[in-house]
Structures are given as C-alpha cells and as structure tokens.
Design an enzyme around this catalytic site. Structure first.
Site, PDB file in Angstrom:
ATOM      1  N   HIS A  78      -4.740  -9.560   4.039  1.00  0.00           N
ATOM      2  CA  HIS A  78      -3.923  -8.766   3.126  1.00  0.00           C
ATOM      3  C   HIS A  78      -4.331  -7.300   3.025  1.00  0.00           C
ATOM      4  CE1 HIS A  78      -7.282  -9.338   0.367  1.00  0.00           C
ATOM      5  NE2 HIS A  78      -6.825  -8.291  -0.283  1.00  0.00           N
TER       6      HIS A  78
HETATM    7  C1  UD1 Z   1      -5.585  -5.770  -4.322  1.00  0.00           C
HETATM    8  C2  UD1 Z   1      -6.923  -5.017  -4.263  1.00  0.00           C
HETATM    9  C3  UD1 Z   1      -7.856  -5.732  -3.296  1.00  0.00           C
HETATM   10  C4  UD1 Z   1      -7.969  -7.223  -3.651  1.00  0.00           C
HETATM   11  C5  UD1 Z   1      -6.570  -7.831  -3.688  1.00  0.00           C
HETATM   12  C6  UD1 Z   1      -6.580  -9.312  -4.024  1.00  0.00           C
HETATM   13  C7  UD1 Z   1      -6.725  -2.578  -4.635  1.00  0.00           C
HETATM   14  C8  UD1 Z   1      -6.762  -1.238  -3.996  1.00  0.00           C
HETATM   15  N1  UD1 Z   1      -6.752  -3.636  -3.792  1.00  0.00           N
HETATM   16  O1  UD1 Z   1      -4.964  -5.669  -3.042  1.00  0.00           O
HETATM   17  O2  UD1 Z   1      -9.132  -5.143  -3.356  1.00  0.00           O
HETATM   18  O3  UD1 Z   1      -8.751  -7.892  -2.661  1.00  0.00           O
HETATM   19  O4  UD1 Z   1      -5.798  -7.117  -4.655  1.00  0.00           O
HETATM   20  O5  UD1 Z   1      -5.332  -9.915  -3.772  1.00  0.00           O
HETATM   21  O6  UD1 Z   1      -6.692  -2.677  -5.849  1.00  0.00           O
HETATM   22  N2  UD1 Z   1       2.279  -7.718  -4.432  1.00  0.00           N
HETATM   23  C9  UD1 Z   1       3.217  -8.647  -4.832  1.00  0.00           C
HETATM   24  N3  UD1 Z   1       2.990  -9.347  -5.975  1.00  0.00           N
HETATM   25  C10 UD1 Z   1       1.898  -9.148  -6.742  1.00  0.00           C
HETATM   26  C11 UD1 Z   1       0.957  -8.170  -6.327  1.00  0.00           C
HETATM   27  C12 UD1 Z   1       1.144  -7.490  -5.177  1.00  0.00           C
HETATM   28  O7  UD1 Z   1       4.217  -8.875  -4.187  1.00  0.00           O
HETATM   29  O8  UD1 Z   1       1.745  -9.849  -7.759  1.00  0.00           O
HETATM   30  C13 UD1 Z   1       2.491  -6.975  -3.170  1.00  0.00           C
HETATM   31  C14 UD1 Z   1       3.395  -5.796  -3.315  1.00  0.00           C
HETATM   32  O9  UD1 Z   1       4.101  -5.690  -2.107  1.00  0.00           O
HETATM   33  C15 UD1 Z   1       2.438  -4.628  -3.455  1.00  0.00           C
HETATM   34  C16 UD1 Z   1       1.319  -5.063  -2.525  1.00  0.00           C
HETATM   35  O10 UD1 Z   1       1.260  -6.487  -2.690  1.00  0.00           O
HETATM   36  O11 UD1 Z   1       3.010  -3.420  -3.100  1.00  0.00           O
HETATM   37  C17 UD1 Z   1      -0.017  -4.461  -2.818  1.00  0.00           C
HETATM   38  O12 UD1 Z   1      -0.510  -4.873  -4.064  1.00  0.00           O
HETATM   39  P1  UD1 Z   1      -1.818  -4.156  -4.661  1.00  0.00           P
HETATM   40  O13 UD1 Z   1      -2.130  -4.721  -5.977  1.00  0.00           O
HETATM   41  O14 UD1 Z   1      -1.660  -2.680  -4.581  1.00  0.00           O
HETATM   42  O15 UD1 Z   1      -2.959  -4.490  -3.634  1.00  0.00           O
HETATM   43  P2  UD1 Z   1      -3.382  -5.829  -2.926  1.00  0.00           P
HETATM   44  O16 UD1 Z   1      -3.026  -5.712  -1.511  1.00  0.00           O
HETATM   45  O17 UD1 Z   1      -2.944  -7.063  -3.658  1.00  0.00           O
END
Ligand code: UD1
Length: 378
Positions: A212
């Site tokens: 991810h």
């Molecule tokens: C985040 C953390 C990472 C952690 C991970 C666990 C940061 C910079 N990164 O990464 O360190 O290991 O969480 O999972 O904080 N999305 C959804 N649903 C959700 C959440 C996210 O669809 O409930 C998707 C969306 O497309 C979003 C993307 O994931 O744009 C990124 O989400 P984000 O929270 O920014 O970072 P993660 O990749 O989840």
C-alpha cells in the site's frame, strides 16, 4: 477541580492496533485520570478502522474529526485546527501519538505548539529514506516530543545520534508485539474456519502479500510489483488495501493485478484474521512496516518490497530480506524462505521486540509524569 487527563490522537489502521495494547494496560491499572481518545478520521472505511475497534474491543473514540483522504498538506491542515481547539479546551497533561502517519504528526504538532508534552510511542525508528512520508513524520515527531518510548535499543541509538538522549528517552519494548503475542492463540484457533470461508490454500502452501505504500502504488512501480508477484512462483493471497485498489484502477492496472494466475485478491482482513494468515503462510511479502515485525514475532519469513526498512533487526536476524521491486530477487527470496536454513533462523530468533508488556511500562510512566506535573501545578 480539573481532573488530569491524557489525550491519545490516532487515525488509521496500525494505530487502532497499537492503541488496543495501550487501552488494555490502562484498563488493567485504572489510573485516577481521564483518557480522552481523538480519532482524526484519516482512515474511514470500516475495514481500515471500525473493524479494529470492534474486534479488539476498544471503546469508541471520544472525538471524531472525520478528516478523510486528501493531499498530505490538506489532510494535516484539516486536523490541526480542531485538534488545537480540543487541546486548548481540555488541557491534557500529555498527548500520546503512535508511529509515523499524518495523524501522528498532526497530534504532535498541535500539542507541541501549545507546549503540551508529546509522548511518542514507537520513537526512534529510522529507515533513512526521506522520500517516504512516514520517515519525515518520524523525524519531525521525535524532535517535537518530550517523552520518547522506544521499541528497541537500535531506536534509542538512532535518537542518541540525533542528539536526543536523557531520562525522557526510554526503551520499553514494542506495543504491537504486546498485541501480536496476546492474540496468537486466538489466531491459530480461527485459521481453519477462515481458510474454509475464503477458500484459501493449506497452511504452509502460500505467501501472504500486502502492498500500500505511496512508493509502490504509482503506475510504474505497481507494474514492477505485479511482476514480483508473478515471479513468486507460489500461490499469493493478497488482502488489497483501498489505496492500492484505487491506484490500480486509476492506472488501468486492476485487470492485470486481478488476473495474475498465482494471485488471489481478497478484501482487507481484520487483525486476528490477518495474524492467522501470517502464521499459516510460508512467507509474507509486504511493504508495510508493522507486518515485517509481526512476521518476525509470529515466526514467518518476510520478503520486503522496499529498499529500506525501519525494522532493521528483522533483516540482521536473516528473517527478512529487502528485494525492492526486483522480480528475480523476489523469486530467490521465496525459495530461501522455504529452505531448511530458514527453519533454523526462525528457531534461533531473539525477543528483540520485548516481552509483551511494553504498554504497561508506558502507562506507568505517563501516569508518573502526570502526577509530577500536577504536583508542580499546585
Ligand atoms: C497510511 C499511513 C501509513 C500506514 C497506513 C496503514 C501516512 C502518510 N501513511 O497510509 O504510514 O502504514 O496508513 O494503512 O499517514 N483510503 C480509503 N479508505 C480509507 C483510507 C484510505 O479508500 O479508509 C485510500 C484513499 O484512496 C486515500 C489513500 O487510501 O487517498 C491513502 O490514504 P492515507 O490515509 O493518506 O494513507 P495510507 O496509504 O492508508
């Protein structure tokens, strides 16, 4: 009279898991203080957030900020204003943050600007790769923290090298190890039911894969990851993170990913189900930090699709290998993971992540710190 309180700021998947260890230790001690939990809402899908509250029996957070997905700056900006307002209103004795995500940085920054001591759980980790958003978060949060709880001696040494040393730095062990050790019997007990339910391969006949990270979900990188999955040469079970699914769809790669003959995509799993898979798999393939460590604790070899790791002990023990996105190295690593040499390494691994009681040490230290602070405030 103002009841002293500790505020915990969390917001995404690994933090709910870390908080489960903290909450258990808090409940066991029942300190005469209030615990106030703020969920930034960085993760909002049930399978990335709510499921962990339910499964690990964590009480619902006291405040939810619902920041959702956005660019780094916007996500952070959305959480800073309500966090500052809450902290000014409730004046906690300290603010606890976990790990290295944007929610960690948001909680630490809001508190530090108000001169409220920040307690960082999982302090001192370094991958020395500043291109990772998580590495920037780690460095900034450690330098803004007043209480630094390190999971390993290496983490303490990393902080010393940056001039952060003294009584406020302590080596307590790892809170994720607390939970991993506690749920291992439950995970084993539910493996057969899970296997039948999802029609998974037999124990020891597959690799478990999670991907991810931002660096692995850009289109070109994702193409290379797909080649690595193909090269694994054994069945690969992949619970797919919503970020990876969304990025694959956007790049037109979802069909490529879903049609790799040896790869089985499944929805994200709950914590105990994932641990059951880790324990049953012949190896783990991942870019997650937490999973590298959990694989080590559960005794499963790990192949990390990154060039660096913040969990260096897993690599020096010989149980984790960094393959970047190199298909040949991935294939070699899968073969090595199944060899008898690996069995010896697993048997000889040390408890580098502590004894399963890290969270208890942290709660004791925070309560002691709060007592000291309120004594001086009298
Ligand atoms: C985040 C953390 C990472 C952690 C991970 C666990 C940061 C910079 N990164 O990464 O360190 O290991 O969480 O999972 O904080 N999305 C959804 N649903 C959700 C959440 C996210 O669809 O409930 C998707 C969306 O497309 C979003 C993307 O994931 O744009 C990124 O989400 P984000 O929270 O920014 O970072 P993660 O990749 O989840």
């Amino acid at each position: 009279m103002h009841t002293p309180s500790i505020m915990v700021v969390l917001g995404n998947r690994p933090q709910f898991i870390k908080h489960a260890a903290f909450q258990r230790a808090w409940d066991a001690r029942q300190p005469d203080m209030q615990l106030r939990v703020v969920d930034t809402g960085q993760h909002y899908n049930y399978e990335l957030a709510g499921i962990f509250l339910d499964e690990l029996r964590i009480p619902a957070p006291d405040h939810s900020l619902a920041v959702g997905s956005a660019s780094h700056a916007e996500q952070l900006a959305r959480m800073l204003v309500p966090l500052e307002e809450l902290m000014m209103r409730t004046r906690p004795t300290s603010v606890v943050v976990y790990g290295d995500t944007n929610s960690t940085l948001g909680g630490a920054l809001a508190a530090a600007k108000l001169n409220i001591p920040v307690a960082h759980i999982e302090a001192g980790l370094r991958s020395y790769d500043m291109h990772m958003p998580e590495e920037l978060n780690r460095v900034l949060v450690d330098h803004a923290s007043s209480l630094l709880y390190c999971p390993t001696q290496l983490a303490v040494d990393n902080l010393t090298n940056e001039g952060i040393a003294g009584e406020h730095v302590s080596m307590v062990g790892d809170v994720m190890a607390d939970i991993a050790m506690a749920i291992a019997p439950a995970a084993d007990a539910q493996w057969e039911r899970l296997r039948a339910h999802l029609d998974l391969p037999e124990r020891g006949q597959f690799a478990l894969c999670t991907i991810h990270r931002a660096g692995n979900t850009e289109p070109d990188a994702l193409r290379e990851v797909i080649a690595c999955l193909e090269a694994a040469g054994i069945p690969v079970v992949m619970p797919i993170h919503p970020r990876t699914e969304a990025m694959a769809e956007r790049a037109g790669l979802h069909v490529d990913l879903a049609s790799i003959p040896n790869v089985r995509l499944i929805p994200p799993l709950g914590y105990v189900d994932l641990a059951a898979c880790v324990r049953a798999a012949s190896c783990v393939m991942t870019d997650s930090g937490g999973l590298q460590k959990e694989a080590y604790i559960h005794g499963t070899p790990c192949i990390t699709l990154r060039d660096t790791t913040e969990w260096a002990e897993t690599v020096t023990s010989g149980m984790n290998v960094l393959v970047g996105r190199d298909a040949q190295k991935t294939s070699d690593a899968v073969i090595a993971a199944m060899s008898s040499d690996m069995g010896d390494r697993i048997a000889q691994r040390r408890d580098v992540y502590g004894d399963g009681h890290a969270a208890g040490r942290i709660v004791d230290s925070l309560v002691e710190h709060a007592r000291h602070a309120s004594h001086f405030a009298l």
